[in-house]
Scaffold this motif. Structure first.
Motif, short mmCIF file in Angstrom:
data_model
loop_
_atom_site.label_atom_id
_atom_site.label_comp_id
_atom_site.label_asym_id
_atom_site.label_seq_id
_atom_site.Cartn_x
_atom_site.Cartn_y
_atom_site.Cartn_z
N PRO A 62 -6.96 8.11 -3.67
CA PRO A 62 -7.08 6.66 -3.73
C PRO A 62 -7.96 6.03 -2.65
CG PRO A 62 -4.90 7.26 -2.93
CD PRO A 62 -5.57 8.52 -3.38
N ASN A 63 -8.14 6.72 -1.52
CA ASN A 63 -9.02 6.13 -0.50
C ASN A 63 -10.32 6.92 -0.38
OD1 ASN A 63 -9.06 3.77 0.97
ND2 ASN A 63 -8.61 4.79 2.90
N LYS A 64 -10.61 7.74 -1.40
CA LYS A 64 -11.85 8.48 -1.52
C LYS A 64 -12.11 9.45 -0.36
CE LYS A 64 -14.37 4.75 -2.95
NZ LYS A 64 -15.47 4.01 -3.49
N ASP A 65 -11.06 10.02 0.23
CA ASP A 65 -11.25 10.96 1.34
C ASP A 65 -11.96 12.23 0.86
OD1 ASP A 65 -10.00 9.30 3.21
OD2 ASP A 65 -8.03 10.01 2.62
N PHE A 66 -11.50 12.76 -0.30
CA PHE A 66 -12.11 13.99 -0.83
C PHE A 66 -13.50 13.69 -1.39
CE2 PHE A 66 -11.81 17.56 -4.17
CZ PHE A 66 -12.28 18.51 -3.28
N ALA A 67 -13.62 12.55 -2.08
CA ALA A 67 -14.91 12.17 -2.65
C ALA A 67 -15.96 12.06 -1.52
CB ALA A 67 -14.80 10.84 -3.39
N ARG A 68 -15.56 11.43 -0.42
CA ARG A 68 -16.49 11.28 0.70
C ARG A 68 -16.87 12.65 1.27
NH1 ARG A 68 -14.67 6.55 2.23
NH2 ARG A 68 -12.73 7.52 2.84
N ALA A 69 -15.86 13.51 1.42
CA ALA A 69 -16.11 14.84 1.98
C ALA A 69 -17.03 15.65 1.05
CB ALA A 69 -14.80 15.56 2.22
N MET A 70 -16.98 15.37 -0.25
CA MET A 70 -17.82 16.09 -1.22
C MET A 70 -19.15 15.37 -1.47
SD MET A 70 -16.34 18.93 -2.21
CE MET A 70 -16.92 19.39 -3.84
N GLN A 71 -19.42 14.30 -0.71
CA GLN A 71 -20.68 13.55 -0.82
C GLN A 71 -20.85 12.90 -2.19
OE1 GLN A 71 -22.23 12.98 1.80
NE2 GLN A 71 -21.98 14.68 3.19
N VAL A 72 -19.75 12.47 -2.78
CA VAL A 72 -19.81 11.79 -4.07
C VAL A 72 -20.24 10.34 -3.84
CG1 VAL A 72 -18.42 10.92 -5.99
CG2 VAL A 72 -18.11 13.26 -5.18
N GLN A 127 -5.39 4.72 4.70
CA GLN A 127 -4.53 3.86 3.90
C GLN A 127 -3.08 4.26 4.14
OE1 GLN A 127 -5.56 3.40 -0.27
NE2 GLN A 127 -3.42 3.09 -0.84
N PHE A 128 -2.23 3.28 4.44
CA PHE A 128 -0.79 3.51 4.58
C PHE A 128 -0.12 3.08 3.28
CE2 PHE A 128 -0.53 2.75 9.51
CZ PHE A 128 -1.27 3.91 9.72
N GLY A 129 0.62 3.96 2.64
CA GLY A 129 1.35 3.60 1.42
C GLY A 129 0.43 2.96 0.41
N SER A 130 0.81 1.80 -0.09
CA SER A 130 -0.02 1.13 -1.10
C SER A 130 -1.17 0.36 -0.46
CB SER A 130 0.85 0.16 -1.90
OG SER A 130 1.22 -0.92 -1.07
N GLY A 131 -1.22 0.29 0.85
CA GLY A 131 -2.28 -0.44 1.53
C GLY A 131 -1.89 -1.87 1.86
#
Lengths: 165, 561
Positions: free
Chosen positions: A116-126, B120-124
């Protein structure tokens, strides 16, 4: 003056980076699956088998077209090439609750992860979705494609066959 | 600039050490991406398109990440020469807008970051730092973050930092300091020894506390001279449970008095209550949610508005629409001062091979969302000046903000043909979400969209959209026609015409015609477009920004490696 210093700093960074190897391996990020379990993205791969990682979102029409089209072919692909598909949703808090109902209603048999916060997307350069990565059995990204149009599944299939050879 | 040097030096040292230690391990890897957006502008008084003095706009970004084992370091170089129209115009120059170094222990027990990070914490609802590059939104934290997972099932995050506000050849942070801690407890993992992982019911608990500091001062309201609080705390508690296809979650958040520009500098406390319930099985999915958010705007500078320095994230209750007319004319955004809202959604697939489902199955979905103002009573006298109002209940107040109902059916008829029909019924209060300057009140609109896709030859397909919006208010009726031809996997060409055929003013019945061609080569993508684009709202992933009317060329390039 400032610009010169800035460039020097960037060149220093780049120089240092360049001593590494330019290849994309899978970064390790902790994500949740639809059962609420924490998964490290490094655990996604099965040794010796290819993995197709597809970044998507419920609000992204081409992404849904892509994954719905793959769904019709998935069983055959699995039989022939052993591929495992991982669908990584970048839906944020606005639409994250739609992911599980949608995925189940359209009968996808993929592993689905929430980013949901695009951590993996960012790490994969998406940069934008859909973005699809094919990872070989050694954990290396061997093919990727940004965007989806109908017919791209034939290209994916060709790439999978190449790996299976 | 010193800071960049320090970071580069420290990354260099750390990676040198890492190299030293890991001759037997694999060498590190570098990944990156590049994005460029160039626009040229021509004047068009009919649609209100203007030409800035520079005549062109150019935004570019380059990201680099170095990875070795658990260590990673990255940076983003940004250029706004000058920023394309619709972006914050104050973004200018070129430089480094984001940089970090991070170590995540392979066991996952320790993970720390110095520099910029998103979280992000929980739902934000009390903390979310994130970026929407295409909208120019970025509230990255700049400081230190520590994540600890001492045993399976427990995760603690703690952070200190300032937030990104601006860019002028370098990153510019806002004045406030954000300090935050969050804990989550996954009961099943924690009670693994008692068979927790095999339980049918899964339970997760969480709690957050976020505090911001900003230098105070005084503020004059009527005849009162009030002191501005320097430290503002916000907190939230949440519980999520799952069992046999059911999910349920509830989160409560609060915030102490926080006079700011969003709430008219009143001293009322903030509160929010979020609830969701879902059920899903093969072929069916249902999702319900309700949310009341009262005075929860929380920023690291009390005097800024709109997209600047939000610490938390309050998404809109309505669905993020994707079709042109529904997405750009009346997109709803949360009313930040407060609203009560609810939504319900159902997805269902009629199985393939049945009479109704057809050979390939038929997909149905319906969504309803509603939001109103809060149920409040205005306070009188001094209390009114200081606290504004009091809330009577968590329920809907009398003022209608939005009603959004839509239903969709999609069906594949043969190997070469599929179609999708969507109907929307909207009631949209343009006073609550000011997306238009030409009408103040409630817009009642119906939208019909028919999308078809035909496979013309091997690897080639034609996709079309026919859209119509009917309303008696605002700018009247609209139509959009889109045609897109693709040659997989490399080429696409598309043309879109948005036409305001029902505008009460005949001179304003304008066509917005835009065409684009592009090539995709694996991770590389180039597109060139030309035409007119309507002044309107551009949304991605639930956040919207107003973009001005434009007329001219646009070239987009993106690539990653």
């Amino acid at each position: 003056m400032t610009i010169a210093i800035k460039n020097a700093a960037i060149i220093a960074c780049l120089g240092m980076f360049c001593s590494g190897v330019f290849a994309q391996a899978l970064p390790g990020v902790q994500l949740k699956n639809l059962d609420g379990e924490s998964i490290n993205t490094r655990q996604l791969l099965t040794e010796g088998q290819p993995t197709l990682i597809c970044f998507w979102a419920t609000w992204c029409s081409p992404c849904k077209r892509e994954l719905n089209n793959y769904a019709e072919l998935y069983e055959d692909w699995q039989d022939e090439t052993g591929v495992n598909i991982v669908a990584v949703s970048i839906d944020d808090q606005r639409s994250i609750r739609r992911v599980a109902p949608y995925v189940n209603s359209v009968l996808w048999d993929y592993d689905v992860l929430l980013d949901p916060n695009k951590d993996f997307a960012r790490a994969m350069q998406v940069v934008n979705v859909p973005h699809t990565f094919l990872v070989n059995g050694d954990g290396e990204v061997v093919w990727q494609h940004n965007n989806y149009s109908d017919g791209d599944e034939e290209e994916v299939y060709e790439q999978l066959l190449k790996l299976a050879e | 600039m010193k800071r960049v040097f320090l970071l580069a030096a420290s990354i260099g040292v750390v990676s040198a050490v890492a190299y030293g230690q890991s001759e037997e391990q694999s060498t590190g890897s570098v990944t990156g991406n590049v994005q460029m957006l160039w626009q040229s502008y021509s004047e068009d008084p009919v649609i209100g398109a203007i030409v800035p003095p520079e005549k062109t706009g150019f935004n570019a970004y380059g990201n680099l990440i170095y990875n070795q084992g658990g260590f990673s370091a990255g940076m983003r170089y940004e250029s706004y020469l000058s920023a394309v129209l619709g972006f914050p115009g104050r973004f200018k120059g070129s430089g480094i807008g984001y940089r970090y170094a991070r170590y995540a222990d392979p066991t996952g027990k320790v993970d720390f970051t110095v520099g910029n990070f998103y979280e992000q914490f929980g739902s934000g609802i009390v903390l979310r730092s994130y970026e929407e590059r295409a909208l120019g939104i970025d509230n990255a934290l700049d400081g230190v973050r520590l994540i600890l997972r001492p045993v399976n099932g427990i995760e603690v995050k703690a952070l200190y930092g300032r937030q990104r506000l601006d860019f002028d050849s370098r990153l510019i942070n806002g004045p406030g300091t954000v300090r935050a801690v969050d804990g989550t407890l996954d009961l099943n993992s924690l009670l693994e020894s008692k068979g927790g992982l095999d339980w049918k019911t899964k339970i997760m608990l969480g709690g957050s506390f976020v505090s911001k500091f900003q230098t105070g001062g005084t503020i004059a309201k009527d005849s009162l001279l009030l002191e501005l609080p320097e430290n503002i705390g916000a907190w939230s508690y949440r519980i999520d449970a799952m069992r046999n296809g059911w999910t349920a979650g509830i989160e409560y958040a609060g915030k102490i008095n926080d006079p700011n520009a969003d709430n008219g500098y009143t001293y009322r406390n903030g509160e929010a209550l979020l609830f969701n319930l879902g059920y899903t099985q093969r072929g069916l999915g249902i999702s319900l949610s309700a949310k009341t958010v009262d005075n929860m705007s929380f920023r690291s500078d009390r005097d800024v508005l709109l997209f600047d320095l939000p610490i938390n994230y309050i998404p809109a209750i309505t669905q993020q629409h994707t079709y042109n007319l529904a997405a750009t004319l009346y997109p709803y955004a949360t009313v930040i001062s407060g609203e009560s809202s609810a939504s319900a959604e159902i997805f269902y697939s009629i199985p393939k091979g049945t009479k109704l489902g057809g050979k390939y199955g038929t997909k149905l979905s319906a969504n309803f969302a509603a939001a109103n103002g809060l149920d409040t009573t205005q306070l009188a006298g001094v209390e009114g000046v200081v606290y504004g109002y009091e809330r009577n209940s968590w329920r809907f107040g009398p003022s209608k903000f939005v009603r959004d109902f839509n239903i969709q059916i999609s069906r594949k008829e043969s190997k070469n043909f599929k179609w999708k029909y969507t109907f929307y019924n909207l009631e949209f209060n343009t006073l609550a979400t000011p997306v238009t300057t030409t009408f103040k009140g409630i817009v009642y609109a119906d939208i019909h969209v028919l999308e078809t896709q035909v496979k013309t030859r091997k690897r080639q397909s034609l996709r079309t959209e026919f859209q119509a919006l009917f309303t008696d208010q605002d700018k009247g009726d609209w139509g959009t026609v889109l045609a897109e031809y693709t040659w997989s996997p490399h080429w696409f060409a598309s043309v879109i015409d948005q036409y305001n055929f029902g505008n009460p003013d005949p001179d304003a019945r304008v066509h917005y015609l835009y065409g684009a061609v592009g090539r995709i080569d694996g991770p590389h993508r180039l597109s060139i477009g030309y035409g007119k684009r309507r002044e309107g709202i551009f949304c991605i992933g639930g956040v919207c920004r107003a973009v001005p009317a434009s007329n001219g060329f646009e070239i987009n390039f993106s690539s990653s490696f």
